[in-house]
Design an enzyme around this catalytic site. Structure first.
Site, short mmCIF file in Angstrom:
data_model
loop_
_atom_site.label_atom_id
_atom_site.label_comp_id
_atom_site.label_asym_id
_atom_site.label_seq_id
_atom_site.Cartn_x
_atom_site.Cartn_y
_atom_site.Cartn_z
N LYS A 28 -8.32 -1.04 -10.96
CA LYS A 28 -8.31 -2.16 -10.01
C LYS A 28 -8.78 -3.46 -10.66
O LYS A 28 -8.28 -4.53 -10.34
CB LYS A 28 -9.18 -1.82 -8.80
N LYS A 44 1.71 4.82 -6.50
CA LYS A 44 1.41 5.36 -5.18
C LYS A 44 1.83 4.38 -4.10
O LYS A 44 1.73 3.17 -4.27
CB LYS A 44 -0.10 5.65 -5.04
N LYS A 91 -1.06 0.36 1.00
CA LYS A 91 -1.13 -0.66 2.05
C LYS A 91 -1.22 -2.06 1.45
O LYS A 91 -0.87 -3.03 2.11
CB LYS A 91 -2.36 -0.41 2.95
#
Length: 332
Positions: free
Chosen positions: A111, A194, A197
């Site tokens: 991230k 993946k 959202k």
């Protein structure tokens, strides 16, 4: 009964990856266990989020969990920030966990990327709060995907170090529960990533609030290849988008990938996408419709979440107060 803890970030709208990978397994775990399910709004603050949107999305995702079958009579359902024991224990764990442990966390590296000097410190210590979420309830099982195993290992390291440093046998060992039916759902636009959202493209996912027309459009546009459906799973190894669509169908229909391939081998993906759309509409649209009915009454959503927070605090408060006593803090 086994006390189970699991949480979901309320930012964005829950999608079929969340549903097939976690939520439907949460529903199945309600019988014979003591489940504690949390909308982890504090975790959401590790990146900037619009305050109004965070509140609205917390209510919406609570509505989606209820629509999927989470029953607040059998499960504790609440939002994380309503139970202050989480942050109190997280600070203790910030002081127990080692910097090196957190530096090795794969998810933080992914991230933060090359800009790690500019990400929030909250993102760095995120796993300590996650450990506090679980251990504030002395939960012993956590349903996780393979990508979350490292966080459970860290939580156990923190638990062991706390017990060792203070000469107690207070926090239990946590066991990851990886359901056999857990599906890893990938982006409709990139089979190597993946479903998320946070993806900027809404075309990359099927939201649990999508209507039939939107689902049909997204599946028609989903990335595939020109090859027909093979007759064995090994032939999908270098075809990530094809494998993803086959996997979604298998997960929704409750059959194996091999069964899907035996039934549809030789077909092109144009025909298969129509079949996949039908099962998605059949399974997902009723969830979205039910969620809209729940969401239409935000006062009732708030009542359910606050009632759940009261039940959660009843468990967590004495555990965290004892942890504070163990480390030498005066009682409030």
């Amino acid at each position: 009964m086994t006390r189970i803890f699991s949480g979901i970030q309320p930012t964005g709208v829950a999608h079929i990856g969340n549903y097939l990978g976690a939520i439907r397994n949460w529903v199945a775990m309600q019988d014979g266990n003591e489940p504690v399910y949390c909308l982890v709004d504090l975790h959401a603050l590790t990146v900037w989020v619009n305050p109004v949107e965070l509140r609205d999305q917390t209510r919406l995702n609570a509505a989606l969990l209820l629509a999927c079958g989470i029953d607040p009579r059998h499960s504790i359902l609440f939002h994380q920030s309503a139970v202050h024991a989480h942050v109190r224990l997280a600070w203790i764990f910030n002081c127990v966990a080692r910097f090196g442990w957190l530096s090795r966390m794969t998810q933080f590296k992914d991230k933060a990327g090359k800009d790690r000097e500019n990400v929030s410190t909250g993102l760095f210590v995120y796993p300590n709060l996650m450990a506090a979420d679980i251990l504030a309830y002395h939960a012993t099982e956590v349903p996780v995907g393979e990508d979350q195993r490292q966080h459970i290992e860290l939580a156990n390291d923190i638990s062991l170090k706390f017990n060792h440093d203070y000469g107690v046998d207070f926090f239990p060992q946590i066991f990851p529960r990886v359901a056999k039916s857990t599906a890893r759902i990938m982006s409709l636009r990139d089979g190597a990533r993946k479903m998320s959202k946070s993806d900027l493209s809404d075309q990359s996912r099927i939201n649990l609030t999508d209507d039939a027309d939107t689902i049909a459009q997204k599946i028609r546009r989903a990335k595939t290849d020109s090859e027909p459906i093979p007759d064995c799973a090994g032939s999908l190894d270098n075809r990530p988008e094809a494998r993803n669509l086959i996997g979604i169908y298998a997960a929704l229909s409750g059959v194996s990938t091999d069964d899907v391939l035996r039934e549809h081998s030789g077909k092109g993906f144009s025909a298969f996408k129509e079949i996949l759309t039908d099962i998605l509409v059949d399974r997902i649209v009723p969830i979205g419709d039910a969620a809209k009915r729940y969401a239409a009454d935000p006062i009732e959503i708030d009542r359910i979440l606050h009632a759940g927070a009261g039940r959660a605090a009843t468990i967590a408060e004495p555990i965290v107060s004892e942890a504070e006593r163990i480390v030498g803090l005066l009682s409030s």
